[in-house]
Design an enzyme around this catalytic site. Structure first.
Site, short mmCIF file in Angstrom:
data_model
loop_
_atom_site.label_atom_id
_atom_site.label_comp_id
_atom_site.label_asym_id
_atom_site.label_seq_id
_atom_site.Cartn_x
_atom_site.Cartn_y
_atom_site.Cartn_z
N GLY A 394 0.83 -1.20 0.00
CA GLY A 394 0.00 0.00 0.00
C GLY A 394 0.87 1.25 0.00
O GLY A 394 1.33 1.72 -1.04
N GLY A 416 -4.85 -3.76 -8.30
CA GLY A 416 -4.42 -3.49 -6.92
C GLY A 416 -4.28 -4.77 -6.12
O GLY A 416 -4.67 -4.84 -4.95
N TRP A 473 -1.39 -2.83 7.88
CA TRP A 473 -1.93 -2.53 6.55
C TRP A 473 -1.94 -1.01 6.54
O TRP A 473 -2.97 -0.38 6.72
CB TRP A 473 -3.36 -3.05 6.42
CG TRP A 473 -3.59 -4.51 6.68
CD1 TRP A 473 -4.17 -5.06 7.80
CD2 TRP A 473 -3.33 -5.61 5.80
NE1 TRP A 473 -4.26 -6.42 7.66
CE2 TRP A 473 -3.76 -6.78 6.43
CE3 TRP A 473 -2.77 -5.71 4.52
CZ2 TRP A 473 -3.65 -8.05 5.85
CZ3 TRP A 473 -2.67 -6.97 3.95
CH2 TRP A 473 -3.10 -8.12 4.60
N ASN A 474 -0.78 -0.41 6.32
CA ASN A 474 -0.62 0.96 6.79
C ASN A 474 -1.44 2.00 6.05
O ASN A 474 -1.96 2.93 6.67
CB ASN A 474 0.86 1.35 6.81
CG ASN A 474 1.13 2.42 7.83
OD1 ASN A 474 0.55 2.38 8.92
ND2 ASN A 474 1.95 3.38 7.49
N GLU A 476 -4.24 1.71 4.85
CA GLU A 476 -5.60 1.60 5.38
C GLU A 476 -5.64 2.07 6.83
O GLU A 476 -6.54 2.79 7.24
CB GLU A 476 -6.09 0.14 5.29
CG GLU A 476 -6.11 -0.46 3.90
CD GLU A 476 -7.19 0.14 3.00
OE1 GLU A 476 -8.05 0.88 3.52
OE2 GLU A 476 -7.15 -0.11 1.78
N ASP A 545 0.11 8.72 -2.09
CA ASP A 545 -1.24 8.19 -2.28
C ASP A 545 -2.10 8.42 -1.04
O ASP A 545 -3.29 8.70 -1.13
CB ASP A 545 -1.20 6.68 -2.60
CG ASP A 545 -0.80 6.42 -4.04
OD1 ASP A 545 -0.81 7.37 -4.85
OD2 ASP A 545 -0.46 5.26 -4.35
#
Ligand code: TPP
Ligand code: MG
Length: 578
Positions: A394, A416, A473-474, A476, A545
């Site tokens: 991510g 993705g 899940w950084n 996120e 992002d």
């Protein structure tokens, strides 16, 4: 030497694969398909056996992306096939030519409640270019040829093709008159040359323009020197997209990655090279690109030529041929000044230099972990022009897209698809054993297919896997912290030791917590491949992002700023840049 009369259907499949130059197939054992694998092995095609069928498809994907040839995966019936679907969907969106073979339940048992019975063709149809169930020996070679030709994109976008067989058919003999030698010549994509009138119309637009932006797509790879000449002679700036990365070296003089938004908003002519105007390009929206910008779209399929925004000129041709044809007709802009291009190139260089300086100076965080840029800068010291770089994750993907100096590159793609990085790394190093393969992977992404490290060890895949470990899940998690403070929505992961996991699977593994030991650890990893270097990195820095709000999922566009521009444009208000 076998005569035609001795061929079984499975042997004919193997002979077909050999004739297509297939060197490896990726598979996981299953009774229904073992006859095919036995014949492939007999034909000296390497069987690479994996730990999850999705990985087999990802590996075929990487092989196809990196070699430009058909990748092949073979999965068994039922769960073997359903496990493969995610990989197929990823290849479908990336337009990667691959062939997936399977077997289904025996036809006489179909519909009776047979073991592992699911409607296989129906499950894969929406994400394949060609799907066919084979029950008759006469159909085997024509279907293989159709599948390979369609996958390569002869008459539409390239992508996955799928065939399944009745298992008992595989062992049946195939009659010699079904083995016409022409079936054993390589399937190919018919070259497509541009129409001279269309080229002249495009040349006219190029001559008239003062601010030309060229955007690379899949088909830009392999056009190297013509693309460089085109940019130089016709006064253009260039934006890579993830699928074209590698078309030009990272330091190409007219490439302006740091000014993507500005170039898109200001260009008066946009040339797309085999590129969809998809979510990464604001669907070509007139609210994001200049409303008055003209478009020259070059490509072979409707997706590349007309989707979302019509081209003022649409060149239906191979990108390489179109570039050559345009170069041959002297389409240099009439205005002598190239102020716009020169300014963008200059500002891009300044911005990049600033970013480099800040990343070198990037301090360790409050948790005393290193900045992701520090890790990427270290990796860059081991990347040369032959290195194959893979990225999955991510935030780490976003950091890598800004900082990683990749010449050959593959990431998780427009689907993705987290979990593709380890399989991609394995396949890349098997396809190119003499080149260095470095896969940079988030800890979350690594977990999906960590067992493929065992595949790497067993198959002697000499890749370096670098885990960017932020225990999360950084991308996120960061979004959850802001939008749902105090709630646990599952963004955190445990502090796992992926180096130890790798060691337990037979690979070299090392953990790095301080910057001072990073280079030496990477060097030791490269000397002991396959290796996993587990690097503790910060979780409190926002990636581009993350900052752009990718995790917001706005309704009209991938990014909130584009969404807002679209909203303003459709409500009749003026655009923010006007
Ligand atoms: C198969 C799949 N599941 C979920 C997601 C949603 N997702 C996108 S990025 C991300 C976090 C990735 O974590 P990690 O690989 O550790 O990278 P980091 O953001 O920490 O750098 C998730 C869960 C996805 N893209 N793919
Ligand atoms: Mg992570």
């Amino acid at each position: 030497m076998a005569t035609n009369a001795q061929y079984s259907v499975a042997a004919a499949i193997a002979r077909f694969m050999a004739s297509q130059g297939v060197k490896r197939v990726y598979t996981l054992p299953g009774s229904h398909v073992k006859a095919i694998c036995a014949e492939l092995a007999r034909a000296a095609i390497r069987i690479v056996s994996v730990r999850h069928e999705c990985s087999a498809v990802h590996m075929a994907h990487a092989e196809a992306h990196l070699t430009g040839q058909l990748g092949v995966a073979i999965v068994t019936t039922g769960p073997g096939l359903t496990n493969a679907v995610t990989g197929l969907a990823s290849a479908y969106l990336a337009r990667t030519p691959l062939l997936l073979l399977s077997a289904r339940v025996p036809d006489p048992q179909a519909g009776m409640g047979a073991l592992e019975e699911v409607p296989q063709g129906d499950l894969v149809r929406p994400v394949c270019r060609y799907v066919r169930a084979i029950s008759d020996a006469r159909h085997v070679l024509p279907a293989l040829h159709m599948a390979a030709t369609t996958a390569l994109g002869s008459d539409g976008p390239s992508g996955p093709a799928y065939l399944d067989f009745d298992p008992s058919l595989l062992k049946q003999p195939i009659a010699p008159w079904h083995l016409d030698p022409r079936w054993f010549t390589p399937a190919a994509r018919t070259p497509r040359l541009p129409d001279a009138h269309v080229i002249e119309r495009a040349a006219h637009l190029l001559r008239e323009s003062r601010r030309t932006l060229v955007i690379g797509g899949r088909a830009a790879r392999g056009t190297g020197t013509s693309l460089e000449r085109f940019l130089r002679d016709y006064g253009c700036v260039y934006l890579d997209t993830r699928e074209s990365k590698g078309a030009l070296p990272p330091d190409s003089p007219y490439s302006i990655p740091a000014l993507r938004g500005r170039a898109i908003a200001e260009a008066d002519l946009v040339v797309t090279l085999g590129r969809r105007l998809d979510f990464e390009l604001a669907f070509g929206s007139a609210a994001v690109f200049s409303e008055s910008a003209r478009f020259i779209r070059i490509g072979r399929s409707a997706e590349e030529l007309v989707e979302n925004r019509r081209g003022d000129v649409e060149i239906s041709a191979d990108v390489g041929s179109a570039l050559l044809a345009l170069l041959a007709c002297n389409a240099a802009p009439k205005t002598s000044g190239l102020e716009w291009r020169d300014e963008l190139v200059r500002v891009n260089a300044e911005k990049t230099a600033k970013m480099t300086a800040s990343s070198v100076a990037a301090p360790s965080g409050t948790d005393r972990r290193m900045h992701p840029y520090t890790l990427i800068d270290a990796i860059n010291r081991f990347v040369d022009k032959d290195t194959i770089c893979i990225v999955d994750g991510g935030d780490i993907l976003s950091f890598a897209r800004v900082r990683l100096n990749a010449h050959t590159y593959l990431d998780l793609g427009p689907f993705g698809c987290l979990g593709s990085g380890v399989p991609y790394g394995v396949a890349a190093s098997l396809a190119f054993p003499s080149r260095r393969t470095i896969a940079l992977i988030g800890d979350g992404a690594f977990g999906f297919s960590a067992m493929e490290i065992e595949t790497a060890v067993r198959s002697r895949a000499r890749a370096l896997f670098v885990v960017a470990n932020n225990d999360a899940w950084n991308i996120e998690r960061q979004d959850q912290v802001v939008k749902y403070p105090g709630q646990d929505l599952g963004g955190d992961l445990s502090a796992c030791r992926y180096d130890r996991l790798a060691q337990s699977l037979g690979a070299y593994g090392e953990r790095v917590e301080d910057v001072a030991s990073l280079d030496a650890a990477l060097e030791r990893g490269l000397a002991n491949l396959p290796a996993v270097i587990d690097v503790a990195i910060r979780r409190d820095v926002l990636s581009a992002d993350g900052k752009a709000g990718l995790a917001d999922v706005p309704p009209l566009h991938a990014l909130p700023a584009w969404d807002e521009a679209e909203r303003l444009a459709t409500s009749g208000a003026t655009r923010p840049d006007q």
